[in-house]
Design a protein around this motif. Structure first.
Motif, PDB file in Angstrom:
ATOM      1  N   VAL A   1     -22.210 -43.861 -55.781  1.00 50.94           N
ATOM      2  CA  VAL A   1     -21.249 -43.145 -54.946  1.00 50.94           C
ATOM      3  C   VAL A   1     -21.254 -43.782 -53.561  1.00 50.94           C
ATOM      4  O   VAL A   1     -22.300 -43.849 -52.894  1.00 50.94           O
ATOM      5  CB  VAL A   1     -21.583 -41.646 -54.859  1.00 50.94           C
ATOM      6  N   GLU A   2     -20.087 -44.227 -53.130  1.00 52.46           N
ATOM      7  CA  GLU A   2     -19.932 -44.821 -51.800  1.00 52.46           C
ATOM      8  C   GLU A   2     -19.393 -43.771 -50.844  1.00 52.46           C
ATOM      9  O   GLU A   2     -18.497 -42.998 -51.191  1.00 52.46           O
ATOM     10  CB  GLU A   2     -18.978 -46.013 -51.880  1.00 52.46           C
ATOM     11  N   VAL A   3     -19.951 -43.746 -49.645  1.00 48.61           N
ATOM     12  CA  VAL A   3     -19.548 -42.773 -48.625  1.00 48.61           C
ATOM     13  C   VAL A   3     -18.697 -43.489 -47.585  1.00 48.61           C
ATOM     14  O   VAL A   3     -19.117 -44.502 -47.016  1.00 48.61           O
ATOM     15  CB  VAL A   3     -20.780 -42.115 -47.971  1.00 48.61           C
ATOM     16  N   LEU A   4     -17.495 -42.957 -47.333  1.00 44.85           N
ATOM     17  CA  LEU A   4     -16.586 -43.512 -46.334  1.00 44.85           C
ATOM     18  C   LEU A   4     -16.300 -42.456 -45.285  1.00 44.85           C
ATOM     19  O   LEU A   4     -15.975 -41.308 -45.631  1.00 44.85           O
ATOM     20  CB  LEU A   4     -15.278 -43.974 -46.977  1.00 44.85           C
ATOM     21  N   VAL A   5     -16.400 -42.835 -44.030  1.00 46.66           N
ATOM     22  CA  VAL A   5     -16.121 -41.908 -42.932  1.00 46.66           C
ATOM     23  C   VAL A   5     -14.771 -42.279 -42.334  1.00 46.66           C
ATOM     24  O   VAL A   5     -14.623 -43.348 -41.719  1.00 46.66           O
ATOM     25  CB  VAL A   5     -17.219 -41.947 -41.871  1.00 46.66           C
ATOM     26  N   PRO A   6     -13.738 -41.444 -42.519  1.00 42.91           N
ATOM     27  CA  PRO A   6     -12.405 -41.768 -41.996  1.00 42.91           C
ATOM     28  C   PRO A   6     -12.347 -41.595 -40.481  1.00 42.91           C
ATOM     29  O   PRO A   6     -13.242 -40.999 -39.864  1.00 42.91           O
ATOM     30  CB  PRO A   6     -11.511 -40.778 -42.728  1.00 42.91           C
ATOM     31  N   PRO A   7     -11.267 -42.045 -39.898  1.00 43.20           N
ATOM     32  CA  PRO A   7     -11.153 -41.954 -38.426  1.00 43.20           C
ATOM     33  C   PRO A   7     -10.752 -40.572 -37.931  1.00 43.20           C
ATOM     34  O   PRO A   7     -10.102 -40.462 -36.880  1.00 43.20           O
ATOM     35  CB  PRO A   7     -10.075 -42.982 -38.108  1.00 43.20           C
ATOM     36  N   GLY A   8     -11.062 -39.568 -38.614  1.00 45.22           N
ATOM     37  CA  GLY A   8     -10.725 -38.214 -38.197  1.00 45.22           C
ATOM     38  C   GLY A   8     -10.791 -37.259 -39.369  1.00 45.22           C
ATOM     39  O   GLY A   8     -11.193 -37.623 -40.485  1.00 45.22           O
ATOM     40  N   SER A   9     -10.391 -36.027 -39.112  1.00 42.46           N
ATOM     41  CA  SER A   9     -10.404 -35.004 -40.156  1.00 42.46           C
ATOM     42  C   SER A   9      -9.301 -35.289 -41.169  1.00 42.46           C
ATOM     43  O   SER A   9      -8.148 -35.501 -40.795  1.00 42.46           O
ATOM     44  CB  SER A   9     -10.208 -33.626 -39.535  1.00 42.46           C
ATOM     45  N   VAL A  10      -9.692 -35.293 -42.444  1.00 41.49           N
ATOM     46  CA  VAL A  10      -8.779 -35.675 -43.515  1.00 41.49           C
ATOM     47  C   VAL A  10      -8.203 -34.430 -44.164  1.00 41.49           C
ATOM     48  O   VAL A  10      -8.911 -33.450 -44.391  1.00 41.49           O
ATOM     49  CB  VAL A  10      -9.517 -36.531 -44.564  1.00 41.49           C
ATOM     50  N   MET A  11      -6.910 -34.507 -44.512  1.00 41.07           N
ATOM     51  CA  MET A  11      -6.305 -33.424 -45.270  1.00 41.07           C
ATOM     52  C   MET A  11      -6.430 -33.725 -46.761  1.00 41.07           C
ATOM     53  O   MET A  11      -7.431 -33.415 -47.366  1.00 41.07           O
ATOM     54  CB  MET A  11      -4.838 -33.238 -44.851  1.00 41.07           C
ATOM     55  N   PHE A  12      -5.448 -34.353 -47.375  1.00 39.77           N
ATOM     56  CA  PHE A  12      -5.489 -34.624 -48.807  1.00 39.77           C
ATOM     57  C   PHE A  12      -5.118 -36.074 -49.072  1.00 39.77           C
ATOM     58  O   PHE A  12      -4.237 -36.638 -48.408  1.00 39.77           O
ATOM     59  CB  PHE A  12      -4.524 -33.700 -49.566  1.00 39.77           C
ATOM     60  N   MET A  13      -5.752 -36.651 -50.080  1.00 39.72           N
ATOM     61  CA  MET A  13      -5.457 -38.022 -50.485  1.00 39.72           C
ATOM     62  C   MET A  13      -4.391 -38.007 -51.578  1.00 39.72           C
ATOM     63  O   MET A  13      -4.378 -37.131 -52.440  1.00 39.72           O
ATOM     64  CB  MET A  13      -6.722 -38.700 -51.019  1.00 39.72           C
ATOM     65  N   TYR A  14      -3.526 -39.021 -51.552  1.00 39.22           N
ATOM     66  CA  TYR A  14      -2.452 -39.127 -52.534  1.00 39.22           C
ATOM     67  C   TYR A  14      -2.342 -40.575 -52.987  1.00 39.22           C
ATOM     68  O   TYR A  14      -2.599 -41.513 -52.198  1.00 39.22           O
ATOM     69  CB  TYR A  14      -1.115 -38.673 -51.940  1.00 39.22           C
ATOM     70  N   GLU A  15      -1.950 -40.762 -54.231  1.00 42.44           N
ATOM     71  CA  GLU A  15      -1.654 -42.091 -54.732  1.00 42.44           C
ATOM     72  C   GLU A  15      -0.141 -42.209 -54.874  1.00 42.44           C
ATOM     73  O   GLU A  15       0.478 -41.478 -55.659  1.00 42.44           O
ATOM     74  CB  GLU A  15      -2.340 -42.345 -56.076  1.00 42.44           C
ATOM     75  N   VAL A  16       0.451 -43.118 -54.128  1.00 42.77           N
ATOM     76  CA  VAL A  16       1.905 -43.305 -54.102  1.00 42.77           C
ATOM     77  C   VAL A  16       2.198 -44.774 -54.378  1.00 42.77           C
ATOM     78  O   VAL A  16       1.829 -45.647 -53.566  1.00 42.77           O
ATOM     79  CB  VAL A  16       2.507 -42.879 -52.746  1.00 42.77           C
ATOM     80  N   ASP A  17       2.814 -45.026 -55.519  1.00 40.40           N
ATOM     81  CA  ASP A  17       3.194 -46.398 -55.893  1.00 40.40           C
ATOM     82  C   ASP A  17       1.995 -47.341 -55.810  1.00 40.40           C
ATOM     83  O   ASP A  17       2.093 -48.476 -55.297  1.00 40.40           O
ATOM     84  CB  ASP A  17       4.334 -46.904 -54.999  1.00 40.40           C
ATOM     85  N   GLY A  18       0.833 -46.885 -56.288  1.00 39.11           N
ATOM     86  CA  GLY A  18      -0.356 -47.718 -56.303  1.00 39.11           C
ATOM     87  C   GLY A  18      -1.116 -47.768 -54.998  1.00 39.11           C
ATOM     88  O   GLY A  18      -2.152 -48.445 -54.903  1.00 39.11           O
ATOM     89  N   ARG A  19      -0.673 -47.068 -53.990  1.00 41.77           N
ATOM     90  CA  ARG A  19      -1.334 -47.045 -52.676  1.00 41.77           C
ATOM     91  C   ARG A  19      -2.040 -45.707 -52.494  1.00 41.77           C
ATOM     92  O   ARG A  19      -1.508 -44.661 -52.864  1.00 41.77           O
ATOM     93  CB  ARG A  19      -0.319 -47.273 -51.561  1.00 41.77           C
ATOM     94  N   THR A  20      -3.227 -45.731 -51.912  1.00 45.21           N
ATOM     95  CA  THR A  20      -3.982 -44.520 -51.636  1.00 45.21           C
ATOM     96  C   THR A  20      -3.767 -44.142 -50.179  1.00 45.21           C
ATOM     97  O   THR A  20      -4.162 -44.873 -49.255  1.00 45.21           O
ATOM     98  CB  THR A  20      -5.480 -44.726 -51.911  1.00 45.21           C
ATOM     99  N   LEU A  21      -3.124 -42.999 -49.971  1.00 49.89           N
ATOM    100  CA  LEU A  21      -2.708 -42.572 -48.639  1.00 49.89           C
ATOM    101  C   LEU A  21      -3.311 -41.214 -48.311  1.00 49.89           C
ATOM    102  O   LEU A  21      -3.558 -40.391 -49.194  1.00 49.89           O
ATOM    103  CB  LEU A  21      -1.181 -42.495 -48.554  1.00 49.89           C
ATOM    104  N   PHE A  22      -3.518 -40.965 -47.032  1.00 49.61           N
ATOM    105  CA  PHE A  22      -3.974 -39.655 -46.577  1.00 49.61           C
ATOM    106  C   PHE A  22      -3.618 -39.502 -45.109  1.00 49.61           C
ATOM    107  O   PHE A  22      -3.404 -40.486 -44.391  1.00 49.61           O
ATOM    108  CB  PHE A  22      -5.483 -39.483 -46.790  1.00 49.61           C
TER     109      PHE A  22
END
Length: 974
Positions: free
Chosen positions: A197-218
């Motif tokens: 399990v890899e831990v990633l710290v985003p640049p702020g508070s995250v809402m929800f992740m989505y996959e759109v046309d092969g891209r992972t967005l949040f």
């Protein structure tokens, strides 16, 4: 929408106490209330009075969207909590829900809730290609896999995560990609590649992740939308900074051919992101989505878009943004707050709600219009005429205010049509209505009376006369004709005046009529069509099962009548109705249904709880219930049927229904087998389709088998057959479980078949015998039989030996008995001899004593006569000699000896019982035993009779006998 006041005035308008129903309509609500005329302004009240006098009422608009069927699953049904946060589906099409009570599973047959340790809320769920079910909760994340018992085993991923913060955070969202599984809290993103399990710290508070046309967005709160690159770094999408103060609730693809994607926000609606620019999506629904607080979004495989809101249910839109359906609590949802959206493999929408779960069947061929206000009334008929849909109800005739199908359809009451409308029929380009008040030609804004005969139930074109109509009414049949200026009443057919609900014409020109409650009639019209001759009523004596609530069907020139639950076909050569096996291709072995004909070879079977649509090889069960006794299915055009309900209607699209022929239906699967032994149930998993032999222990009292077919758009039906016990299939049943009680030992094949696909699955099992019926037990039985046979032989030999010994002993015994018998006979001879001797001796004594006694008397007489010559000494000497011989003790001893030999125990018993008896008493007793008279006893004892009586008295007294007792008989008993 403008406010519209619709005022209904009761028929008692002449009364001073007039009351009116005023309906206020707005885009949000429809609130009816009663208002007294006194509450209205004087001017409005006067206007209402004018309306009452002229008898005209404003049309009532009824607006509601035709929506697909919504199936609701309530918390009491699935036995878990209200809220459902996320939805997924396994490769074998089991539905999975992240429920506040745990992981909730549904396979179409049964619900299962799998709680986590310490029972935290399950907030997220997703499924990978291998069927592992990943769930996330507070301080916990892991996956579930099937085990050998048919259940699921949970594996936690927490030991693989070095980030301690996860134990204090809640997993809100999960996403499965080709690379692995993403799951997130509000502050951290985690990636599981099935090893670490890899831990990633985003640049702020995250809402929800989505996959759109092969891209992972949040979205990052207070910032824009970021993309997670392949290197697991974060990159801000330019132009999305405008969303820093807005919560993004969904991101949806517009398809491979489209440019950009959609971004849904909670209170600002939907935006289109394209080429680094964010613009408001140009659709009329956008404002409604913003006002309803958009919460979830979903792109269907068909390209349609689904948006779930917090306040107003969900919206289904075309890719262009045009509204297709709006489904909310008023239109079938349990709750307006949509927490989760998912498209299953059948193309239907699942909505996880704040209270319950709903399935919206957008892939079915049915759409529904429901009148929530009740103003429309019960629908009895409908017709599509000149682009408008007309509805005939018990309140009147309603017409769509614009072209149909509209968006949404708005219906208004046709002025002058109030009352019961029975039939709407398009004839020669005109729309006719059979009505309670007569027959009308219907226009969008008025009606024209064509026939004053009340109760126009049915209209039938006359064969060969395109200008004539035959109509069944409350009072018989009438003729209508087109004079060129429109239909009009011609005449009533005389000779028959019973009410007619259905009418038909056979190939011989006979008119068949069915009454609304009772009666089936046949008549022949005369040549001038003025009267009905030869009217004949058919009853159960003519082959009908019953003559109440009959249904008539003319199929391929033959007349069929349904009476009670049975269909009968009419045979004109015998003038009689007889049972038949089928109507066309419709089997009638269990004909608890009504039949309606559609276009071509289309047929509908109407059951109390469903309607089955049959077209060629297509057989589709529709979960609808029609109005009892007035079941109406209207052919609108070549593509659509309309079903009449008590509160609206449903539309069946024939083309969409035909698509069911090529729709992939999930296979039927076994799930588990359960053995019940001593009241305890033990469950084990079964292979989905086939498996080897399963051995069942002999101690079971019941066996249960579970199976399912994950079809959620309709209720699958199943039947089974147990080879080895049953020779025939069971009836179709919705229950996805079968139970067998106390099966005898043997080999069995359980065959289960689905009604939807006719697919058959088999489970083979053996019920083992108990220990006393096993193979080794049978070996022991054979050995025991051999030993028993040998033992029997030994026993038989011993028995023969013993029998020979017994025979010898019996022979010896018989010889001994013969010897004893001979001895007894000798003894008896001796006794007889002794008795003879005793009798002789007794007679001798009696004779001697008699002689001596006589001699004594003679001597006394000589002495008396010759006293002087007879010497005294001689006389006394002779007397003493005679006396001595009469009482001779020697004679008595001889008698006693003989008597004792014959009666050996007499004196012993007598002395033992009465020891005070004297020898004289014993002598008397012996003589009494010999049954000697008192005289004989007196002679033997040389005493007088008086003396004998005295002795007898003393003996009786010593023996304790009454004076009435026979002393001699008493002595003989000793």
């Amino acid at each position: 929408m403008p406010r519209i006041y619709v005022i209904f005035v009761s028929r008692s308008w002449q009364s001073a106490s007039i009351r009116m129903l005023i309906r206020y309509m707005s885009p949000r609500q429809s609130i009816p209330y009663l208002a007294d005329p006194k509450q209205l302004s004087r001017g409005m009240y006067g206007y209402v009075q004018i309306l009452c006098w002229i008898g005209w009422v404003l049309p009532l608009p009824l607006a509601a969207r035709e929506v697909p069927l919504v199936l609701s699953y309530r918390p009491a049904q699935y036995q878990a909590f209200n809220q459902n946060w996320m939805i997924g589906q396994t490769p074998d099409q089991v539905m999975c829900f992240a429920n506040s009570a745990g992981l909730l599973l549904y396979n179409g047959a049964e619900w299962t809730c799998l709680p986590l340790a310490h029972r935290p809320m399950v907030r997220a769920v997703c499924i990978d290609r291998e069927g592992r079910i990943f769930t996330g909760a507070y301080g916990e994340v892991g996956y579930w896999e099937k085990n050998a018992q048919g259940g699921y085993t949970y594996t936690s991923l927490i030991p693989l995560i070095a980030h301690e913060q996860i134990r204090k955070e809640e997993i809100w969202h999960m996403l499965v990609t080709d690379q692995g599984v993403w799951f997130q809290t509000f502050s951290t993103i985690y990636f599981y590649d099935y090893r670490t399990v890899e831990v990633l710290v985003p640049p702020g508070s995250v809402m929800f992740m989505y996959e759109v046309d092969g891209r992972t967005l949040f979205q990052v709160n207070g910032n824009g939308i970021f993309e997670l690159t392949d290197a697991h770094t974060f990159q801000l999408l330019p132009g999305t900074e405008a969303l820093r103060d807005t919560r993004v609730t969904c991101m949806l693809s517009l398809g491979a051919a489209a440019d950009g994607f959609l971004v849904g926000t909670d209170k600002r609606g939907v935006f289109h992101y394209r080429d680094g620019q964010l613009t408001a999506w140009d659709t009329p629904v956008n404002a409604a989505l913003a006002a309803s607080e958009l919460n979830k979004g979903l792109r269907l495989r068909s390209g349609r878009l689904v948006f779930g809101t917090i306040l107003d249910g969900l919206y289904v839109l075309a890719p262009s943004g045009a509204l297709i359906y709006h489904v909310n609590q008023q239109r079938g949802l349990q709750n307006n707050t949509v927490l989760a959206l998912y498209e299953d493999k059948a193309g239907n929408i699942w909505a996880g709600l704040d209270k319950g779960i709903d399935q919206i069947q957008v892939q079915t061929s049915l759409t529904y219009f429901t009148d929530q206000t009740g103003a429309l009334g019960t629908l009895y008929t409908a017709a599509l005429h000149q682009g408008r849909l007309y509805l005939g109800t018990n309140h009147g005739i309603f017409v769509s205010q614009s072209g149909w199908p509209g968006d949404p359809p708005v219906f208004g009451l046709v002025p002058g049509s109030q009352g019961q409308a029975w039939e709407l029929k398009v004839w020669r380009g005109r729309l006719l209505c059979g009505h309670n008040e007569g027959t009308f030609e219907v226009y969008p804004d008025r009606v024209r009376l064509c026939s004053p005969i009340t109760g126009g139930w049915c209209l039938l074109p006359w064969p060969g006369r395109p200008d004539l109509l035959l109509q069944g009414t409350y009072t018989g049949t009438v003729l209508l004709a087109d004079s060129g200026r429109g239909p009009g009443f011609v005449r009533r057919l005389a000779g028959f005046s019973a009410p007619v609900k259905q009418v038909a014409l056979d190939t011989q020109g006979n008119i068949w009529a069915v009454g609304p409650i009772q009666g089936l009639y046949r008549s022949t019209p005369d040549a001038d069509l003025t009267r009905m001759d030869h009217v004949r009523q058919y009853t159960p004596a003519d082959g009908l099962a019953d003559d109440y609530y009959l249904e008539m069907l003319m199929y391929q020139g033959q007349l069929w009548v349904k009476s009670d639950t049975a269909w009968r076909v009419y045979h004109p050569e015998r003038d009689r109705f007889e049972p038949a096996d089928q109507i066309g291709a419709i089997p009638l072995h269990k004909a608890g249904f009504k039949v309606r004909q559609g276009i071509g070879e289309d047929h509908f079977l109407i059951y109390p709880d469903k309607v089955t649509y049959i077209r060629a090889s297509l057989r589709l069960d529709l979960p609808i219930t029609l109005t009892p006794h007035y079941e109406q299915i209207i052919t609108l055009d070549t593509a659509r049927y309309l079903f009449c309900f008590t509160d609206g209607y449903a539309i069946l699209d024939r083309q969409a229904a035909g698509a069911a022929l090529v729709t992939d239906i999930p296979p039927l699967r076994f799930t588990w087998m359960e053995q019940i032994t001593g009241g305890k149930a033990t469950r084990q998993a079964l292979a989905p389709v086939s498996q080897g032999w399963i051995d069942i222990g002999p101690a079971h009292t019941a066996l249960r088998f579970g199976f399912y077919q994950p079809v959620y758009a309709q209720q699958p039906l199943f039947r089974y057959r147990l080879d080895g016990l049953q020779a025939y299939w069971s009836d179709w049943q919705p229950k996805a479980m079968v139970e067998f009680q106390n099966l005898p030992p043997g080999a069995y094949h359980l065959r289960v078949q689905s009604y939807l696909t006719q697919e058959e699955i088999v489970c083979s099992f053996r019920v083992l015998p108990r220990w006393y019926a096993s193979a080794w037990a049978w070996g022991l039985y054979c050995l025991g039989i051999i030993l028993a046979f040998a033992g029997l032989m030994v026993f038989q030999q011993r028995r023969l030996t013993l029998q020979r010994l017994r025979m010898e002993q019996e022979r010896d015994r018989q010889l001994e008995e013969e010897r004893m018998k001979a001895a007894n006979e000798r003894l008896q001879q001796d006794v007889i001899s002794k008795s003879a001797e005793l009798a002789l001796s007794t007679l001798h004594l009696l004779s001697k004593n008699n002689t001596l006694y006589t001699l004594k008397e003679e001597i006394k007489e000589l002495k008396k006569n010759h006293r002087e010559t007879f010497p005294g000494t001689v006389y006394l000497q002779l007397l003493r000699l005679i006396e001595a011989n009469i009482s001779s003790e020697q004679d008595w001893k001889l008698f006693e000896t003989n008597f004792t030999q014959i009666n050996e125990s007499f004196f012993k018993r007598l002395k033992h019982q009465h020891p005070d008896l004297t020898p004289g008493d014993l002598k008397l007793a012996a003589m009494l035993r010999m049954n000697l008279s008192s005289k004989d006893i007196a002679q033997l004892l040389n005493i007088s009779l008086r003396g004998v009586e005295n002795k007898r008295y003393r003996l009786r007294k010593k023996l304790g006998l009454d004076t009435d007792a026979n002393l001699a008989e008493q002595m003989m008993q000793y």
